[in-house]
Design a protein around this motif. Structure first.
Motif, PDB file in Angstrom:
ATOM      1  N   ALA A 179       0.860  -1.194   0.000  1.00 29.54           N
ATOM      2  CA  ALA A 179       0.000   0.000   0.000  1.00 29.54           C
ATOM      3  C   ALA A 179       0.889   1.236   0.000  1.00 29.54           C
ATOM      4  N   SER A 181       0.930   5.703  -0.579  1.00 31.24           N
ATOM      5  CA  SER A 181       0.095   6.907  -0.517  1.00 31.24           C
ATOM      6  C   SER A 181       0.349   7.764  -1.739  1.00 31.24           C
ATOM      7  N   GLU A 186      -5.370   6.406  -1.827  1.00 26.28           N
ATOM      8  CA  GLU A 186      -4.471   5.321  -1.479  1.00 26.28           C
ATOM      9  C   GLU A 186      -4.407   4.331  -2.636  1.00 26.28           C
TER      10      GLU A 186
END
Length: 314
Positions: A179, A181, A186
């Motif tokens: 994941a 940013s 996201e």
């Protein structure tokens, strides 16, 4: 005040101002004299003060407006510079992803839409890069539940799973997720490695390690391993099981008379007979030479005798 024949003095009060007026004899001119009263001067001072205050307020407002205008111009310029830097950074990021020796896919996390895919990943999935942008990430998986499980365990480890190409063909891949940013939302970074060749080699090694190359049956070690597991299961659930031991009579005579190639054909024929006669759940193995064995799970002794007789006749 006195009045003469050639002049006149007139005092009058206009508002708060006193005016004296006299004509000049034998001319068209007049002399006017005024004297301000205290009330008039107070009004003038008050008006002047109001004008000064209003002028100061307007000047201050103009300065504030000029400051905010300057500040907005500066902020707009800084924003433009940051947008340019961000655009350049994003371009460098995409170029880096494009040049990576790993298939990479960027996925918008809320709706799992693909926002970017590099050439290598598109090649693995056998589709144009533009076509992948209209898809959702789980559509690349043969089993959607595997994708959902990987999302819950992202950033932990790489998973080996089966992916689906654009032509519906399947291939093994090592998939990792992370994941990251992004300014807008996201994002999931998915890395893909095609491990089909490695899996094929593993299957070959496993086959060679467990399967007898001549007969296609379990080799001695694999037969003992599977049979031991079945014996433990039988003991746990208190079930019956039987083992058949088989031996080809006069096999050495076949080899001596017709050669080892004929002996190999006999071994292969025996393996086919065993597979055709016994059940799929039965474990059949070649222990060595002309010796065979069959493990019959959940089989009583009388049923095993019948199976052995059918096999002998065949």
């Amino acid at each position: 005040r006195q009045a003469a024949h050639n002049s006149s003095i007139r005092d009058e009060k206009l508002g708060k101002r006193l005016i004296a007026h006299r004509s000049v004899a034998n001319t068209a001119f007049s002399i006017v004299a005024t004297r301000s009263s205290l009330d008039y001067l107070a009004t003038w001072r008050q008006s002047t003060l109001y004008y000064l205050i209003a002028g100061s307020a307007m000047l201050l407002l103009a300065m504030v407006m000029a400051y905010y205008f300057w500040r907005s111009q500066r902020l707009a310029k800084n924003l433009q510079q940051k947008e340019l830097r961000l655009s350049a950074s994003e371009t460098r990021f995409r170029q880096m992803i494009e040049s990576m020796p790993v298939g990479l896919i960027l996925v918008r996390k809320p709706d799992l839409r693909v926002t970017f895919i590099n050439r290598l990943a598109a090649k693995m999935l056998n589709m144009p890069q533009a076509a992948a942008l209209s898809m959702r990430a789980f559509q690349f998986y043969s089993d959607k539940t595997q994708f959902i499980e990987q999302i819950h365990h992202a950033d932990q480890q790489a998973y080996e799973c089966i992916l689906k190409r654009n032509d519906a063909s399947l291939f093994w891949a090592s998939v990792s997720m992370a994941a990251i940013s992004m300014p807008e939302h996201e994002t999931l970074l998915i890395g893909i490695n095609d491990i089909s060749q490695r899996k094929h080699l593993e299957e070959q090694l496993k086959h060679r390690a467990t399967i007898d190359s001549l007969s296609g049956l379990c080799n001695r070690a694999y037969f003992i391993e599977l049979s031991s597991l079945e014996i433990q299961r039988m003991q746990r659930y208190k079930l019956k099981a039987c083992i058949l031991m088989l031996d080809l009579d006069f096999f050495k005579r076949v080899n001596d008379s017709y050669g080892h190639h004929a002996g190999d054909l006999v071994i292969q024929a025996m393996a086919k007979i065993c597979k055709a006669t016994l059940r799929e759940v039965d474990i059949i193995g070649r222990l060595g030479g002309e010796e065979f064995a069959a493990f019959l799970p959940e089989t009583r002794l009388d049923a095993a005798k019948l199976a052995a007789e059918r096999l002998r006749i065949a």
